[in-house]
Design an enzyme around this catalytic site. Structure first.
Site, short mmCIF file in Angstrom:
data_model
loop_
_atom_site.label_atom_id
_atom_site.label_comp_id
_atom_site.label_asym_id
_atom_site.label_seq_id
_atom_site.Cartn_x
_atom_site.Cartn_y
_atom_site.Cartn_z
N ASN A 1 0.99 -1.33 -0.05
CA ASN A 1 0.35 0.12 0.12
C ASN A 1 0.51 1.26 -0.07
O ASN A 1 2.16 0.89 -0.08
CB ASN A 1 -0.21 0.29 1.22
N HIS B 1 22.58 2.04 11.07
CA HIS B 1 24.19 2.61 11.46
C HIS B 1 24.65 2.04 12.73
O HIS B 1 24.01 1.24 13.62
CB HIS B 1 24.27 4.07 12.07
N ALA C 1 -1.07 -3.66 13.49
CA ALA C 1 -0.10 -3.00 12.91
C ALA C 1 0.73 -1.45 13.65
O ALA C 1 0.38 -2.50 14.67
CB ALA C 1 -1.70 -2.08 12.58
#
Length: 180
Positions: A81, A111, A156
């Protein structure tokens, strides 16, 4: 060993010598993102040029961004999406029947914790693997080196920092398995 080889092996590397490859990718992403919603065939052609491997059936909603493109592999029936970001400094591989909600990120790049290495412009990259039949909800972040198994649901807003086994429902920050 050059910087690309270091990157692909998960070692600290300097991305500056790879800038031309990254800019080529960003130009293709820009071209993809600039197409009209109805230009599905043209979008598909750009993704096939961009990615290392695609299935026959896939749909990616713009905007979409990635770093190199050639490190991304998608299986059949792949759907991403809007606002998907894949930092593919290392391999990012998706199986068949993968659904990705809006605003998701797959971050093979990282990093170092030590500031002196960051100040030198060094980074690292670890592969990400997503299995078959996976649904990734809106706003999920998947971190470097993670493998998500088959038949998994990531709720989610989850931040996936560790491997998720087959058949799991995972949620939270950091994501943890709630159900198998």
């Amino acid at each position: 060993m050059d910087e690309r080889e270091k990157r692909d092996r998960g070692l600290l590397y300097n991305a500056a010598p790879l800038l031309e490859e990254s800019l080529r990718c960003k130009d293709l992403c820009f071209e993809f993102n600039s197409l009209r919603p109805s230009q599905l065939e043209e979008k598909g052609k750009i993704i096939k040029r961009l990615f290392g491997k695609t299935g026959q059936s896939f749909l990616i909603q713009p905007p979409f961004w990635c770093d190199y493109g050639y490190n991304i592999e998608i299986g059949e029936n792949f759907y991403a999406n809007h606002n998907c970001v894949i930092l593919d400094c290392n391999k990012v591989v998706f199986g068949d029947n993968v659904l990705i909600g809006p605003n998701c990120g797959f971050y093979a790049a990282g990093h170092p914790l030590e500031p002196e290495y960051r100040l030198q412009g060094l980074e690292y990259a670890k592969p990400i693997v997503v299995g078959d039949n996976v649904w990734i909800g809106a706003g999920v972040s998947v971190m470097p080196g993670v493998t998500i198994g088959n038949n998994v649901v990531i709720a989610a807003g989850a931040v996936v920092t560790k491997d998720i086994p087959d058949g799991a429902l995972a949620a939270g920050v950091p994501a943890r398995v709630l159900k198998r």
